[in-house]
Design a protein around this motif. Sequence first.
Motif, PDB file in Angstrom:
ATOM      1  N   LYS A   6       0.604  -0.821   0.176  1.00  5.79           N
ATOM      2  CA  LYS A   6       0.329   0.203   0.128  1.00  5.79           C
ATOM      3  C   LYS A   6       0.564   1.465  -0.177  1.00  5.79           C
ATOM      4  O   LYS A   6       0.211   2.087  -0.133  1.00  5.79           O
ATOM      5  CB  LYS A   6      -1.266   0.054   1.237  1.00  5.79           C
ATOM      6  N   ARG A   7       2.349   1.440   0.708  1.00  9.05           N
ATOM      7  CA  ARG A   7       2.977   1.924   0.016  1.00  9.05           C
ATOM      8  C   ARG A   7       3.911   2.558  -0.698  1.00  9.05           C
ATOM      9  O   ARG A   7       4.412   3.242  -1.165  1.00  9.05           O
ATOM     10  CB  ARG A   7       3.839   2.670   1.309  1.00  9.05           C
ATOM     11  N   ILE A   8       3.273   1.332  -2.174  1.00  9.12           N
ATOM     12  CA  ILE A   8       4.721   1.437  -2.518  1.00  9.12           C
ATOM     13  C   ILE A   8       3.665   1.906  -4.005  1.00  9.12           C
ATOM     14  O   ILE A   8       2.526   1.725  -4.133  1.00  9.12           O
ATOM     15  CB  ILE A   8       5.254   0.562  -3.363  1.00  9.12           C
ATOM     16  N   GLY A   9       3.975   3.069  -4.757  1.00  6.14           N
ATOM     17  CA  GLY A   9       3.832   3.333  -6.082  1.00  6.14           C
ATOM     18  C   GLY A   9       4.239   3.494  -7.597  1.00  6.14           C
ATOM     19  O   GLY A   9       5.792   3.175  -7.542  1.00  6.14           O
ATOM     20  N   LEU A  10       4.298   3.522  -8.606  1.00  3.60           N
ATOM     21  CA  LEU A  10       4.219   4.451  -9.591  1.00  3.60           C
ATOM     22  C   LEU A  10       3.914   5.967 -10.120  1.00  3.60           C
ATOM     23  O   LEU A  10       3.276   6.018  -9.903  1.00  3.60           O
ATOM     24  CB  LEU A  10       4.167   3.283 -10.488  1.00  3.60           C
ATOM     25  N   ALA A  11       5.407   6.707 -10.933  1.00 12.22           N
ATOM     26  CA  ALA A  11       4.864   7.679 -11.169  1.00 12.22           C
ATOM     27  C   ALA A  11       6.084   7.934 -12.674  1.00 12.22           C
ATOM     28  O   ALA A  11       6.706   6.966 -12.345  1.00 12.22           O
ATOM     29  CB  ALA A  11       5.891   8.807  -9.983  1.00 12.22           C
ATOM     30  N   GLU A  12       5.609   8.167 -12.948  1.00 11.43           N
ATOM     31  CA  GLU A  12       6.163   9.250 -14.393  1.00 11.43           C
ATOM     32  C   GLU A  12       6.616  10.533 -14.954  1.00 11.43           C
ATOM     33  O   GLU A  12       6.160  11.369 -14.573  1.00 11.43           O
ATOM     34  CB  GLU A  12       5.184   8.427 -15.738  1.00 11.43           C
ATOM     35  N   VAL A  13       7.640  10.838 -15.406  1.00 16.27           N
ATOM     36  CA  VAL A  13       8.797  12.125 -15.604  1.00 16.27           C
ATOM     37  C   VAL A  13       8.058  12.450 -16.490  1.00 16.27           C
ATOM     38  O   VAL A  13       8.251  11.411 -17.661  1.00 16.27           O
ATOM     39  CB  VAL A  13      10.058  11.760 -15.471  1.00 16.27           C
ATOM     40  N   TYR A  14       7.871  13.839 -16.935  1.00 15.00           N
ATOM     41  CA  TYR A  14       7.165  14.200 -17.663  1.00 15.00           C
ATOM     42  C   TYR A  14       8.379  15.323 -18.427  1.00 15.00           C
ATOM     43  O   TYR A  14       8.084  16.099 -19.629  1.00 15.00           O
ATOM     44  CB  TYR A  14       5.664  14.586 -17.895  1.00 15.00           C
ATOM     45  N   ASN A  15       8.498  16.177 -17.767  1.00 13.44           N
ATOM     46  CA  ASN A  15       9.745  17.425 -17.643  1.00 13.44           C
ATOM     47  C   ASN A  15      10.761  16.944 -17.667  1.00 13.44           C
ATOM     48  O   ASN A  15      11.739  16.647 -16.738  1.00 13.44           O
ATOM     49  CB  ASN A  15       9.259  18.954 -17.588  1.00 13.44           C
ATOM     50  N   PRO A  16      11.723  17.695 -17.928  1.00  7.83           N
ATOM     51  CA  PRO A  16      12.885  17.764 -17.719  1.00  7.83           C
ATOM     52  C   PRO A  16      13.948  18.517 -16.607  1.00  7.83           C
ATOM     53  O   PRO A  16      15.344  18.467 -16.703  1.00  7.83           O
ATOM     54  CB  PRO A  16      14.161  18.418 -19.264  1.00  7.83           C
ATOM     55  N   SER A  17      13.621  18.608 -15.681  1.00  3.28           N
ATOM     56  CA  SER A  17      13.878  19.012 -14.613  1.00  3.28           C
ATOM     57  C   SER A  17      15.041  18.442 -13.987  1.00  3.28           C
ATOM     58  O   SER A  17      15.542  19.140 -13.455  1.00  3.28           O
ATOM     59  CB  SER A  17      12.386  19.749 -13.915  1.00  3.28           C
ATOM     60  N   MET A  18      14.569  17.491 -14.012  1.00  2.00           N
ATOM     61  CA  MET A  18      15.401  16.672 -12.717  1.00  2.00           C
ATOM     62  C   MET A  18      16.968  15.787 -13.927  1.00  2.00           C
ATOM     63  O   MET A  18      17.847  14.659 -13.767  1.00  2.00           O
ATOM     64  CB  MET A  18      15.449  15.368 -12.438  1.00  2.00           C
ATOM     65  N   LEU A  19      16.914  16.209 -15.132  1.00  2.00           N
ATOM     66  CA  LEU A  19      18.051  15.809 -16.351  1.00  2.00           C
ATOM     67  C   LEU A  19      19.177  16.097 -15.655  1.00  2.00           C
ATOM     68  O   LEU A  19      19.870  16.788 -15.184  1.00  2.00           O
ATOM     69  CB  LEU A  19      17.984  16.418 -17.556  1.00  2.00           C
ATOM     70  N   PRO A  20      19.928  14.784 -15.464  1.00  2.00           N
ATOM     71  CA  PRO A  20      20.763  13.965 -16.099  1.00  2.00           C
ATOM     72  C   PRO A  20      20.257  12.812 -15.939  1.00  2.00           C
ATOM     73  O   PRO A  20      20.315  11.644 -16.348  1.00  2.00           O
ATOM     74  CB  PRO A  20      22.090  14.472 -16.494  1.00  2.00           C
ATOM     75  N   LEU A  21      19.812  13.082 -14.887  1.00  2.00           N
ATOM     76  CA  LEU A  21      19.063  11.758 -13.124  1.00  2.00           C
ATOM     77  C   LEU A  21      18.146  11.062 -13.907  1.00  2.00           C
ATOM     78  O   LEU A  21      18.343   9.979 -14.101  1.00  2.00           O
ATOM     79  CB  LEU A  21      19.486  12.347 -12.027  1.00  2.00           C
ATOM     80  N   LEU A  22      17.115  11.660 -14.306  1.00  2.00           N
ATOM     81  CA  LEU A  22      15.947  11.305 -14.894  1.00  2.00           C
ATOM     82  C   LEU A  22      15.402  11.971 -16.121  1.00  2.00           C
ATOM     83  O   LEU A  22      15.513  13.000 -16.338  1.00  2.00           O
ATOM     84  CB  LEU A  22      15.073  11.778 -13.454  1.00  2.00           C
ATOM     85  N   ARG A  23      14.896  11.310 -16.979  1.00  2.00           N
ATOM     86  CA  ARG A  23      14.561  11.693 -18.036  1.00  2.00           C
ATOM     87  C   ARG A  23      12.989  11.726 -18.806  1.00  2.00           C
ATOM     88  O   ARG A  23      12.473  11.195 -17.456  1.00  2.00           O
ATOM     89  CB  ARG A  23      15.724  11.403 -19.184  1.00  2.00           C
ATOM     90  N   PRO A  24      12.874  12.342 -19.362  1.00  2.00           N
ATOM     91  CA  PRO A  24      11.498  12.161 -20.082  1.00  2.00           C
ATOM     92  C   PRO A  24      10.992  11.251 -20.351  1.00  2.00           C
ATOM     93  O   PRO A  24      11.591  10.583 -20.973  1.00  2.00           O
ATOM     94  CB  PRO A  24      10.730  13.014 -20.175  1.00  2.00           C
ATOM     95  N   GLY A  25       9.752  10.172 -19.263  1.00  2.00           N
ATOM     96  CA  GLY A  25       9.046   8.598 -20.334  1.00  2.00           C
ATOM     97  C   GLY A  25       9.731   8.067 -18.504  1.00  2.00           C
ATOM     98  O   GLY A  25       9.758   7.222 -19.314  1.00  2.00           O
TER      99      GLY A  25
END
Length: 149
Positions: A6-25
């Motif tokens: 119940k404490r685990i979930g999923l999210a998706e990255v949509y913008n480049p604000s966390m580049l280079p660590l996280l990419r859109p998609g």
Amino acid sequence: MSGLLKRIGLAEVYNPSMLPLLRPGDRLVVKYGSRVRPGAVVVLRHPLQHDLLIVKRAVERRSGGWWVVGDNPQVRNDSREFGAVPDDLMVARVWVRLRPPRGPRRRLRPVLPWVLSAVRPLPALRGGRSGPAYVPSLLSWLARRLRAR
């Protein structure tokens, strides 16, 4: 076990604000209600638009809440724009990044590097923003070794 799920979930990255660590998609496995620590990547409600969830790095605790910034200095949609974020707007801490494959994958050889880099734990940074050093993990060590060849 059901309490943990119940404490685990999923999210998706949509913008480049966390580049280079996280990419859109990129997909993120998040833990709801986890304690926020300096350096952790977190999902939070935008302070000026509560129906919008954003992903940022928690830098430090200040009066009024957490100072959060994106890793990409070009994007300013963070605490530099809206100030410290109250605790009640912090939704979850990012646990793992899942990077989807780019382009067609038909043979095993090009798939192996993707598999080794697609799933990456996102622990908090050590040393603050001036000298980030990710906590080593077997997966990231192995991915670096394979890319170096």
